[in-house]
Enzyme design. Structure first.
Site, short mmCIF file in Angstrom:
data_model
loop_
_atom_site.label_atom_id
_atom_site.label_comp_id
_atom_site.label_asym_id
_atom_site.label_seq_id
_atom_site.Cartn_x
_atom_site.Cartn_y
_atom_site.Cartn_z
N GLY A 24 3.97 5.10 -3.42
CA GLY A 24 5.28 5.73 -3.65
C GLY A 24 5.65 5.75 -5.13
O GLY A 24 6.11 6.77 -5.66
N GLY A 54 0.83 -1.21 0.00
CA GLY A 54 0.00 0.00 0.00
C GLY A 54 0.86 1.25 0.00
O GLY A 54 0.62 2.20 -0.76
N ASP A 55 1.88 1.25 0.84
CA ASP A 55 2.84 2.36 0.84
C ASP A 55 3.63 2.40 -0.45
O ASP A 55 3.84 3.46 -1.04
CB ASP A 55 3.86 2.15 1.99
CG ASP A 55 3.32 2.57 3.34
OD1 ASP A 55 3.03 3.77 3.50
OD2 ASP A 55 3.19 1.72 4.23
N ILE A 56 4.10 1.23 -0.87
CA ILE A 56 5.06 1.19 -1.96
C ILE A 56 4.42 1.51 -3.31
O ILE A 56 5.00 2.19 -4.15
CB ILE A 56 5.78 -0.19 -1.97
CG1 ILE A 56 6.66 -0.31 -0.72
CG2 ILE A 56 6.60 -0.37 -3.24
CD1 ILE A 56 7.22 -1.70 -0.48
#
Lengths: 401, 401
Positions: free
Chosen positions: B177, B172-174
């Site tokens: 990003g 989810g973060d990546i």
């Protein structure tokens, strides 16, 4: 206006990784001409299907990742077909493809050949293990599942102590697709400053290895071989999914003050005072005693009931939404993340929107996914200046379609 | 030379989503100045840890995603600290942050304020549900696990019929990003052509919804609510992982001619002739009879033995590599995907390399992850022209560090 207006992409892609990349570019304004073989992109045969006015089954899979593109059909087994592709490349900024490394070479369209056609072309390939790879790897077929398995991502996804699981969407293809766009946009910037094109050589396995995150550090620094952890965080407790009466909910309880509130929300204040669970290190140590207690309690109410309670207590939480909930979500609708694509002969089809919320030049869905060869005539007339007679003749010869 | 040489990024990021974005940009040549609060990026406290010469525990987590960046420490609670940040922004192309939507506003650095400092700044925010979101969503805290659960991705990941599982890395973060980098590079292109900056408003939930792939079409076109499928493909059989004697292997058998070869490779030619399994639709229909037969056979040999057999028969396959295998893989080493980062006071630390294989301007690791405030002096002297005396005074006042 799109941020990538004016960029011309020749898209020799099929199925998923490269089509995903060119979809992102098309959503952001690039002109994407998808060059399909006479039998079409393989994914036109992939379900789920939706019936058109004529009673034909159309691929929902294809539709969902090819909006905003033009389609032309070229038979690259014919010399005349290759000539048309050369003409298209000579007028393009970017070529994207995701065949096996040898395929483009055999067709006479390696990067070395393309450079002769257009000196500053940016040629982006996406394959399983890389074009520039050890010999025994370069020829291996690439499937998303191979990339997920080979990269190690599958080995850390799945229930704790259980079987490794594939990520439910084709993240091997899709991550490489995103990385390809980053590579292409970077290469375009370099070209604009120096006049030089280049080969952007993306690999699906590389792409997933680059996002293994702390799994690599856990192994190389601590010697631990990470395994799957289900719905849980490796070291924070309780930071995981729980089964409710009707579904699942995640409760990322990241610190001790949240823990106290969480116990109150569960109406179990005695847990907050329990010496075994007072701090995160203690909760992690005594996880096997704590989790069953929490699991039993959370199973007593529905997800919606817990949402209300956790909201009231200001706790972080999320329902584990199923796709029907996602499609109906108010904020996702507000963010245009679920949109109706008007597909000729079919009507409205719901697809995921563009996540690129740029205040001046947002990603946009402006046109439908093309029928096979829908733009053959207009592109060959417009870009290459062919006449109706020439087009008719080449169609009859099976060179274009 | 890097493709993004000359681009200056002020990086107000912490933990993962935005640091991942600025790492990608730094690998590709951008100058990234990470502005840390006096207590440092939270992720400096995250394991796994590695001991330095002085016996201090250094975060392997931080190291692995902050190479190639500079670090300065600024206390943004002090007016003088804000002034320095304003000076840095006035000299930058891009600002990236991933606090809650209200945080930057409270500090006086909303996009509206930043525009006053530098008219054409590109301001990229990454948060859970978007800056421009419905009120009750904009303030929700964002964890990777919330994004994975809320977006629906978790509901389609895990064993068939079993509990939903988190993807083993913080996808989810990546993903957000990566999408942030695409948004920023697109916005830079728009700025270069029009002189206009903009707000790139990325959301982790949007990001994962945009990659649910056929799960959305399966629901909206066929009314099916997709669930987790373990290691298997929804409609192709046998296209899944199997347990071997020592590990797991995936066998994506995509068509009937591969099926025949696969039966030969298993030394079970009778299966190829079995009417129940002759075509993929039949194999899918009779999956519950077929899979146990295959599973039993595949369990009889080690993964390495099957690899040899499948290679000989020209079948697609992949071991389900664990991270130790990935780190030692010949082709990944050849592709520089596992690299030694020389970290001062620690020595060589293995991290994932850059997947951006650009022939002219490849992603590169040129410098270590910075110590907290390692570049405060050099940046403030170099970019802002401060004197040693000014720097010393501000350090004593706790404004910089």
């Amino acid at each position: 206006m799109g941020a990538l207006d004016g960029i011309k992409v020749i898209d020799l892609s099929h199925v998923l990784a490269a089509p995903f990349a060119t979809m992102i570019m098309a959503d952001l304004g690039a002109e994407v001409v998808k060059v399909e073989p006479p039998f079409g992109d393989d994914s036109r045969q992939f379900g789920p299907f939706v019936e058109d006015e004529a009673g034909e089954q159309q691929s929902g899979y294809f539709i969902s990742i090819n909006r905003n593109k033009k389609s032309i059909v070229l038979n690259l087994k014919e010399e005349k077909g290759k000539e048309i592709l050369r003409d298209l490349i000579s007028d393009a900024d970017v070529v994207v493809e995701n065949y096996r490394p040898t395929t483009m070479k055999k067709l006479g369209f390696s990067y070395e050949e393309m450079k002769k056609i257009k000196k500053d072309i940016i040629y982006c390939s996406i394959c399983g293990f890389g074009h520039d790879a050890l010999e025994e790897y370069a020829s291996k077929p690439a499937y998303d599942m191979v990339a997920q398995a080979y990269s190690g991502l599958m080995s850390i996804t799945g229930p704790e102590g259980g079987e490794p699981c594939r990520v439910g969407s084709s993240i091997g293809d899709i991550m490489a697709g995103h990385q390809a766009v980053i590579g292409i946009l970077s290469a375009l910037r370099h070209r604009d400053r120096t006049g030089k094109g280049q080969h952007v050589d993306m690999s699906m396995v590389d792409g997933l290895v680059s996002v293994l995150e702390n799994a690599i550090a856990r192994y190389t620094m601590e010697g631990e071989i990470p395994g799957p952890l289900g719905g849980a965080h490796p070291t924070i407790v309780p930071f995981q999914s729980f089964k409710t009466k009707d579904n699942y909910i995640v409760t990322p309880i990241g610190n001790d003050s949240l823990w106290k509130k969480f116990c109150d929300a569960l109406e179990m204040p005695e847990l907050a005072d329990d010496e075994r669970f007072k701090t995160n290190p203690l909760r992690a140590e005594n996880k096997d005693e704590l989790i069953p207690i929490l699991a039993k309690r959370i199973k007593e109410k529905n997800t919606a009931e817990w949402e209300e309670v956790f909201e009231e207590y200001g706790l972080p939480y999320s329902p584990v939404n199923t796709v029907d909930k996602v499609v109906e979500d108010d904020n996702l609708k507000y963010r245009d993340m679920i949109v109706d694509l008007e597909q000729p002969g079919i009507g409205k089809v719901k697809v995921a929107g563009s996540p690129f919320h740029l205040s001046e030049t947002p990603g946009e869905i402006k046109s439908h996914a093309p029928a096979k060869g829908e733009h053959t005539d207009s592109v060959l007339k417009g870009s290459l200046g062919l006449t109706d007679a020439q087009i008719k003749e080449m169609k009859s010869q099976g060179i274009i379609g």
